[in-house]
Design an enzyme around this catalytic site. Structure first.
Site, PDB file in Angstrom:
ATOM      1  N   VAL A  21      17.044 -11.804 -57.362  1.00 34.33           N
ATOM      2  CA  VAL A  21      15.949 -12.581 -57.915  1.00 34.33           C
ATOM      3  C   VAL A  21      14.723 -11.705 -58.212  1.00 34.33           C
ATOM      4  CG1 VAL A  21      15.014 -13.131 -55.633  1.00 34.33           C
ATOM      5  CG2 VAL A  21      14.644 -14.717 -57.543  1.00 34.33           C
ATOM      6  N   THR A  22      13.951 -12.112 -59.196  1.00 32.29           N
ATOM      7  CA  THR A  22      12.697 -11.432 -59.504  1.00 32.29           C
ATOM      8  C   THR A  22      11.765 -11.478 -58.299  1.00 32.29           C
ATOM      9  OG1 THR A  22      10.762 -11.430 -60.990  1.00 32.29           O
ATOM     10  CG2 THR A  22      11.718 -13.560 -60.482  1.00 32.29           C
TER      11      THR A  22
ATOM     12  N   ASP B 258      14.414  -2.285 -65.056  1.00 35.36           N
ATOM     13  CA  ASP B 258      13.157  -2.661 -65.709  1.00 35.36           C
ATOM     14  C   ASP B 258      12.666  -1.612 -66.692  1.00 35.36           C
ATOM     15  OD1 ASP B 258      13.145  -5.017 -64.329  1.00 35.36           O
ATOM     16  OD2 ASP B 258      11.430  -4.548 -63.031  1.00 35.36           O
TER      17      ASP B 258
ATOM     18  N   VAL C 134       0.989  -8.897 -61.895  1.00 37.17           N
ATOM     19  CA  VAL C 134       0.388  -8.847 -63.228  1.00 37.17           C
ATOM     20  C   VAL C 134       1.422  -8.283 -64.194  1.00 37.17           C
ATOM     21  CG1 VAL C 134      -1.451  -7.890 -64.662  1.00 37.17           C
ATOM     22  CG2 VAL C 134      -1.927  -8.538 -62.277  1.00 37.17           C
TER      23      VAL C 134
ATOM     24  N   SER D 131      11.365  -8.874 -43.359  1.00 37.38           N
ATOM     25  CA  SER D 131      10.394  -7.796 -43.543  1.00 37.38           C
ATOM     26  C   SER D 131      11.056  -6.626 -44.266  1.00 37.38           C
ATOM     27  CB  SER D 131       9.856  -7.322 -42.192  1.00 37.38           C
ATOM     28  OG  SER D 131      10.873  -6.660 -41.457  1.00 37.38           O
TER      29      SER D 131
END
Length: 263
Positions: A70-71, A95, A191, A231
């Site tokens: 997942v992103t 990416d 962002v 974690s």
């Protein structure tokens, strides 16, 4: 010293390599590529043994790890942490192969379709992987350097296991998951360029993730699912220990193959 192999034998070796992967997939008792090694060779007994040793080295010469999922699941962080601790390890990130915004299609809602294979230059990515496979590079970030260590390649990205041309290269596959709410929260803190428009996560990102995950659930090969809410340290420890065991198995398999070819 490795003997020279002509183009016909290179093709034969390629075929044996594929059969070897198939045997591992089918969990046969004896590797198919080992069973298909010729009993005699034009080089005589000594030459044949050299050929067997050469072939055994070729089929065991790399270890390729896939980290999908997942992103915003922590794939890149995990890959970089593993690279720091695994010997002779390189990383390729999916990416890095996005097409420019002008080549990304939009849907009826005006959402740019980034979370699909068509948004990626997979041919360029395959070329990068192929160059590494032909001449495995050694990462300067590695904490250990040993010529006997198998070169390791980690490929991380959100659409690795849905791309059929890659399905035969994996030695180990991991898939990171996190719940919807956590994924949406993490996504909102990132962002992007271009920025996510309102409704983009629910209208494109999450539906595409669910679609692609359903596709890989039908894959026969083993995929290790990881809890991305753990974690960073716990996630790293889990995968690192698993990889140590898998690499040890490959080393033993390679040793057994070499001993068998010299018998």
């Amino acid at each position: 010293m490795l003997m020279k192999v002509g183009p016909n034998l290179k093709l034969l070796l390629s075929g044996w390599n594929i059969l070897g992967k198939l045997s591992r997939r089918q969990r046969t008792a004896a590797p198919l590529h080992q069973a298909l090694l010729p009993l005699t060779s034009p080089w005589g007994t000594s030459g044949h043994r050299k050929f067997q040793k050469t072939f055994s080295k070729l089929i065991m010469k790399t270890f390729v790890i896939g980290i999908g999922g997942v992103t915003n699941g922590g794939k890149t962080t995990l890959a970089k942490n593993l690279q720091k601790h695994l010997p002779n390890c390189s990383v390729i990130s999916q990416d890095d192969f996005f097409k420019p915004p002008s080549e990304i299609e939009t849907d009826k809602n005006g959402f740019l379709q980034y979370d699909v294979l068509e948004a990626l230059n997979m041919e360029k990515m395959m070329s990068t992987i192929s160059r590494w496979m032909q001449s495995p590079s050694h990462s300067p970030v590695s904490t250990e350097r040993n010529t006997e260590d198998v070169p390791i390649l980690i490929i991380e990205g959100f659409l690795l296991f849905n791309y059929k041309p890659l399905e035969t290269i994996w030695n180990r596959r991991y898939f990171v998951t996190i719940p919807y709410e956590e994924c949406k929260r993490r996504r909102s803190t990132r962002v992007y360029e271009p920025p996510d428009p309102p409704g983009y996560f629910d209208g494109h990102v999450w539906p595409m993730y669910l679609k692609h995950r359903r596709e890989i659930e039908d894959i026969e090969w083993e995929i290790v699912y990881l809890d991305g809410t753990k974690s960073k340290e716990d996630l790293f420890s889990q995968v690192y220990e698993d990889l140590r065991q898998e690499l040890a198995k490959q080393k033993l398999s390679c040793k057994a193959s070499l001993e068998g070819s010299s018998a």
